[in-house]
Motif scaffolding. Structure first.
Motif, PDB file in Angstrom:
ATOM      1  N   THR A  42       0.826  -1.156  -0.040  1.00 13.55           N
ATOM      2  CA  THR A  42      -0.095   0.090   0.072  1.00 13.55           C
ATOM      3  C   THR A  42       0.890   1.362  -0.149  1.00 13.55           C
ATOM      4  O   THR A  42       2.161   1.332   0.557  1.00 13.55           O
ATOM      5  CB  THR A  42      -1.006   0.114   1.174  1.00 13.55           C
ATOM      6  OG1 THR A  42      -0.006   0.096   2.356  1.00 13.55           O
ATOM      7  CG2 THR A  42      -1.964  -1.185   1.124  1.00 13.55           C
ATOM      8  N   GLY A  46       0.223   5.793  -0.751  1.00  8.21           N
ATOM      9  CA  GLY A  46      -0.365   6.974  -1.076  1.00  8.21           C
ATOM     10  C   GLY A  46      -0.018   7.605  -2.318  1.00  8.21           C
ATOM     11  O   GLY A  46      -0.553   8.561  -2.838  1.00  8.21           O
ATOM     12  N   TYR A  47       1.042   7.413  -2.730  1.00 13.44           N
ATOM     13  CA  TYR A  47       2.102   8.320  -3.703  1.00 13.44           C
ATOM     14  C   TYR A  47       2.689   6.899  -4.662  1.00 13.44           C
ATOM     15  O   TYR A  47       2.181   5.711  -4.742  1.00 13.44           O
ATOM     16  CB  TYR A  47       2.962   9.036  -3.166  1.00 13.44           C
ATOM     17  CG  TYR A  47       2.540   9.887  -2.208  1.00 13.44           C
ATOM     18  CD1 TYR A  47       1.709  11.294  -2.374  1.00 13.44           C
ATOM     19  CD2 TYR A  47       2.608   9.587  -0.857  1.00 13.44           C
ATOM     20  CE1 TYR A  47       1.292  12.048  -1.335  1.00 13.44           C
ATOM     21  CE2 TYR A  47       2.218  10.503   0.278  1.00 13.44           C
ATOM     22  CZ  TYR A  47       1.565  11.596   0.011  1.00 13.44           C
ATOM     23  OH  TYR A  47       1.048  12.328   1.020  1.00 13.44           O
ATOM     24  N   HIS A  79      -8.395  -2.787  -1.343  1.00 11.26           N
ATOM     25  CA  HIS A  79      -8.438  -1.390  -2.290  1.00 11.26           C
ATOM     26  C   HIS A  79      -9.339  -0.535  -2.174  1.00 11.26           C
ATOM     27  O   HIS A  79      -9.253   0.670  -2.223  1.00 11.26           O
ATOM     28  CB  HIS A  79      -8.462  -1.970  -3.670  1.00 11.26           C
ATOM     29  CG  HIS A  79      -8.060  -0.785  -4.875  1.00 11.26           C
ATOM     30  ND1 HIS A  79      -6.945  -0.348  -4.919  1.00 11.26           N
ATOM     31  CD2 HIS A  79      -9.015  -0.399  -5.647  1.00 11.26           C
ATOM     32  CE1 HIS A  79      -7.110   0.702  -5.911  1.00 11.26           C
ATOM     33  NE2 HIS A  79      -8.440   0.406  -6.378  1.00 11.26           N
ATOM     34  N   ARG A  80     -10.459  -0.847  -1.565  1.00 19.99           N
ATOM     35  CA  ARG A  80     -11.529   0.022  -1.159  1.00 19.99           C
ATOM     36  C   ARG A  80     -11.245   0.964  -0.020  1.00 19.99           C
ATOM     37  O   ARG A  80     -11.762   1.970   0.180  1.00 19.99           O
ATOM     38  CB  ARG A  80     -12.620  -0.818  -1.042  1.00 19.99           C
ATOM     39  CG  ARG A  80     -13.341  -1.437  -2.268  1.00 19.99           C
ATOM     40  CD  ARG A  80     -14.483  -2.390  -1.520  1.00 19.99           C
ATOM     41  NE  ARG A  80     -15.179  -3.058  -2.918  1.00 19.99           N
ATOM     42  CZ  ARG A  80     -15.939  -4.039  -2.719  1.00 19.99           C
ATOM     43  NH1 ARG A  80     -16.451  -4.429  -1.575  1.00 19.99           N
ATOM     44  NH2 ARG A  80     -16.374  -4.822  -3.989  1.00 19.99           N
ATOM     45  N   THR A  91      -7.865   1.513   1.023  1.00 22.71           N
ATOM     46  CA  THR A  91      -6.411   2.184   0.848  1.00 22.71           C
ATOM     47  C   THR A  91      -6.047   2.033  -0.584  1.00 22.71           C
ATOM     48  O   THR A  91      -6.579   1.246  -1.268  1.00 22.71           O
ATOM     49  CB  THR A  91      -5.437   1.843   1.773  1.00 22.71           C
ATOM     50  OG1 THR A  91      -4.131   2.273   1.766  1.00 22.71           O
ATOM     51  CG2 THR A  91      -4.775   0.468   1.464  1.00 22.71           C
ATOM     52  N   THR A  92      -4.959   2.615  -0.996  1.00 22.15           N
ATOM     53  CA  THR A  92      -4.318   2.670  -2.269  1.00 22.15           C
ATOM     54  C   THR A  92      -3.547   1.537  -2.427  1.00 22.15           C
ATOM     55  O   THR A  92      -2.274   1.486  -1.668  1.00 22.15           O
ATOM     56  CB  THR A  92      -3.654   3.989  -2.676  1.00 22.15           C
ATOM     57  OG1 THR A  92      -4.582   5.011  -2.359  1.00 22.15           O
ATOM     58  CG2 THR A  92      -3.232   3.813  -4.244  1.00 22.15           C
ATOM     59  N   VAL A 113      -0.577  -0.436  -4.409  1.00 26.26           N
ATOM     60  CA  VAL A 113       0.120  -0.163  -5.786  1.00 26.26           C
ATOM     61  C   VAL A 113       0.825  -1.461  -6.243  1.00 26.26           C
ATOM     62  O   VAL A 113       1.362  -1.469  -7.555  1.00 26.26           O
ATOM     63  CB  VAL A 113       1.492   0.792  -5.211  1.00 26.26           C
ATOM     64  CG1 VAL A 113       1.129   1.957  -4.966  1.00 26.26           C
ATOM     65  CG2 VAL A 113       2.341   0.025  -4.205  1.00 26.26           C
TER      66      VAL A 113
END
Length: 207
Positions: A33, A35-36, A146-147, A149-150, A152
């Motif tokens: 996971t 966020g960027y 995925h719902r 957190t993001t 990758v």
């Protein structure tokens, strides 16, 4: 002879797959996971991994995990996936033991082939159930995570679970579908013709 070889192939692939399911259940790198981008998260020490038992942060020279011990506040999908993977792990033990007892190299007295055939079929069915539990859990978890957190990328635990479940499904299907019939299962495919006293005995094949 062909049925015996297929049974061995099914057993070996299922055993390897079961080990993969155990590894998946015990490890926590199911999804990665961030966020960027991965590069940015590595620089900011915000690259994380999420599994059934802990949420982890992967920083430079550091791998810190926070155990998920409070069952009451856990999301429902985590608890359900835990139950499915534990069930898959437990189902593998009786399946492997049943299939070990019907291997061609193991004889248990003068046991009829029909009894071995039933144990083989039961072991194969347990392996298929194991595989279905693993497949459902390893698909349900990343979709639900995925719902929240993001995500990758997928972690190595998830890939191991997919491969292990596929091997168990393949092995169980081979054992159930390609074990031959109940009467001839586990019996020697050749016998010596009676009434021959010469050193060279004629062999006949069971059809």
């Amino acid at each position: 002879m062909v049925a015996t070889c297929l049974h061995l192939v099914g057993f070996v692939s299922s055993f390897v797959g079961w080990i993969g399911v155990i590894v998946t259940t015990a490890t926590n790198e199911w999804v990665v996971t961030c966020g960027y981008t991965i590069t940015t998260c590595r620089k900011m020490d915000e690259l994380g991994s999420k599994g059934l038992w802990a949420d982890c942060v992967m920083a430079t020279g550091l791998y810190h995990c926070k155990p998920l011990v409070d069952i009451l506040i856990l999301p429902g999908y985590v608890q359900a996936c835990r139950a499915l993977m534990i069930a898959a792990t437990v189902l593998g033990l009786p399946a492997v033991l049943l299939l070990l007892t019907v291997l061609p190299c193991i004889r248990m007295g003068h046991e009829p082939g029909a009894a071995k055939y039933r144990r083989s079929q039961l072991g194969g069915i347990l392996l298929i159930l194991l595989a279905l539990c693993g497949i459902i859990a390893t698909i349900w978890f990343p979709v639900s995570a995925h719902r929240e957190t993001t995500i990758v990328s997928f972690g190595y635990s998830l890939y191991t679970g997919w491969i292990g479940s596929a091997l168990c499904l393949f092995g169980g299907s081979v054992i159930v579908c390609c074990s031959g019939d109940a009467q001839s299962f586990g019996e020697n495919r050749f016998y010596y013709a009676s009434g021959s006293s010469s050193p060279t005995h004629a062999k006949s094949a069971h059809v």
